[in-house]
Design an enzyme around this catalytic site. Sequence first.
Site, PDB file in Angstrom:
ATOM      1  N   LYS A 112       0.812  -1.218   0.000  1.00  0.00           N
ATOM      2  CA  LYS A 112       0.000   0.000   0.000  1.00  0.00           C
ATOM      3  C   LYS A 112       0.847   1.270   0.000  1.00  0.00           C
ATOM      4  O   LYS A 112       0.378   2.335  -0.387  1.00  0.00           O
ATOM      5  CB  LYS A 112      -0.979  -0.025   1.163  1.00  0.00           C
ATOM      6  CG  LYS A 112      -2.045  -1.108   0.980  1.00  0.00           C
ATOM      7  CD  LYS A 112      -3.123  -1.056   2.020  1.00  0.00           C
ATOM      8  CE  LYS A 112      -4.266  -1.998   1.682  1.00  0.00           C
ATOM      9  NZ  LYS A 112      -3.933  -3.427   1.915  1.00  0.00           N
TER      10      LYS A 112
HETATM   11  C1  PLP Z   1      -4.570  -4.479   1.212  1.00  0.00           C
HETATM   12  C2  PLP Z   1      -3.832  -5.755   1.141  1.00  0.00           C
HETATM   13  C3  PLP Z   1      -4.208  -6.774   0.236  1.00  0.00           C
HETATM   14  C4  PLP Z   1      -5.436  -6.691  -0.638  1.00  0.00           C
HETATM   15  O1  PLP Z   1      -5.323  -5.731  -1.658  1.00  0.00           O
HETATM   16  P1  PLP Z   1      -6.623  -5.247  -2.470  1.00  0.00           P
HETATM   17  O2  PLP Z   1      -6.171  -4.137  -3.327  1.00  0.00           O
HETATM   18  O3  PLP Z   1      -7.599  -4.776  -1.403  1.00  0.00           O
HETATM   19  O4  PLP Z   1      -7.161  -6.400  -3.209  1.00  0.00           O
HETATM   20  C5  PLP Z   1      -3.415  -7.924   0.173  1.00  0.00           C
HETATM   21  N1  PLP Z   1      -2.327  -8.067   0.968  1.00  0.00           N
HETATM   22  C6  PLP Z   1      -1.953  -7.116   1.849  1.00  0.00           C
HETATM   23  C7  PLP Z   1      -0.766  -7.349   2.706  1.00  0.00           C
HETATM   24  C8  PLP Z   1      -2.674  -5.924   1.968  1.00  0.00           C
HETATM   25  O5  PLP Z   1      -2.290  -4.977   2.842  1.00  0.00           O
END
Ligand code: PLP
Length: 465
Positions: A112
């Site tokens: 993220k």
């Molecule tokens: C947010 C997150 C996901 C999922 O991603 P999306 O874009 O919501 O599908 C998967 N793995 C981790 C570690 C995350 O923080």
Amino acid sequence: MKYISTRGDAPTLNFEEVLLAGLASDGGLYLPTELPSFSEAQLTAMRSMSYPELAFEIMLPFVEDSIPRDDFKAIVDDCYSVFRHDAVAPLVQLAPNQWVLELFHGPTLAFKDFALQLLGRLLDYVLERQHRKVVIMGATSGDTGSAAIEGCRRCSNIDIYILHPHQRVSEVQRRQMTTVPGDRIHNIALEGNFDDCQAAVKASFGDQGFLPEGRSLVAVNSINWARIMAQIVYYVYAALALGGPQRPVSFSVPTGNFGDIFAGYLARNMGLPVEQLVIATNRNDVLHRLLTTGAYARTELHQTLSPSMDITVSSNFERLMFDLYERDAAAVADLMHRFKDGDIQLSEAAMGRLGSLFSSQCVSDEETTAVIGEVYRRNEYLLDPHSAIGFKAAMDCRRDAAVPMVTLATAHPAKFPAAVATAGVGVEPALPAHMADLFEREERFDVLPNELATVQSFMAEHLSA
Ligand SMILES: *Cc1c(COP(=O)(O)O)cnc(C)c1O
């Protein structure tokens, strides 16, 4: 570049406006009217670029009506310089033609950061230009909150309020949020669960009357278009490193809200040869059930070893639905209205388009643990539980062994030490050096009752001047 709503009944926006918008006024999500496209020659020429250089080239067409080239270049360069690996997103090989794209070298150790480091800088840039201040409000079950706080900590025009469920996030995740210093950063530990946090955020976006004149709320969850845009880049980067665009590549993506994998879909539509996209889910398998049955149906929420994928509905799937229904916004609006009240069934034509590119797999906690153990014993490489789900799905779903399969490693294993410990490999993932003192740092957060009025008055009282 103009942006339109998936439900067809909201104003068309430019990039600057879409950056500050949450949901469209018709309840839909914003998408560009058309995607930029890169030829084989253009992509080939990008092979020698560093990550920030590539990020600039790929994203420029989306923003250039709103942000001058040189300013955007400076923002992107600054953004990816905080990542703690010279490749920014390095590839690691785990098996024949099986690769892992490590997306956890940013400040909070999850993918993220790629989007939220950029989002914070873009927001600050446009707010400075508009002489305006905004309030970020978000709910988190873990990773989004810390990435948003890290992304915005230096922004002088943003007050940020992140709600997490009191005593229900991991200690590493909580400390990553609560130890960041700054008067504009507010962590609210709500006496409730994640759904209560989300409900408070949703209600506040719906009626912003509790904020003083001139301030408004900005969304940092993946309904924000800028987050999706930033994630397109690493698909291109990985594919070029593995022989693209002359050679197709497949991706397996640990999926919750469908934001990350949707960016891979866009990369393909922009000219990148992508053979297959694997939706990897935990027991919260709303998308896997959709792919196998054609029904989009909610079930109850399960807590798993991969909490960042614990969702009942994948909000960004609506963006794909728009294309599956050949950009018929009225059809999407109708489906989503019906989905409010119950299950929906996708048309045969839509399911055909979906299945031609996407596959899916649901991976249990037991399988997750087993994969972490197996990969460690074979390669001395530790996967976090989310990435392990991606890797398992990559092995089970791949259609062509000659095509490189890249699993997105979405988090560092040290973020989820308890889950990694269940694999019993006898090693504990260490936090990277810059975080080694995380457990000694001072924490700041306020515990508030699960009452909307209390949360809102707390926010209004703590706003900066
Ligand atoms: C947010 C997150 C996901 C999922 O991603 P999306 O874009 O919501 O599908 C998967 N793995 C981790 C570690 C995350 O923080």
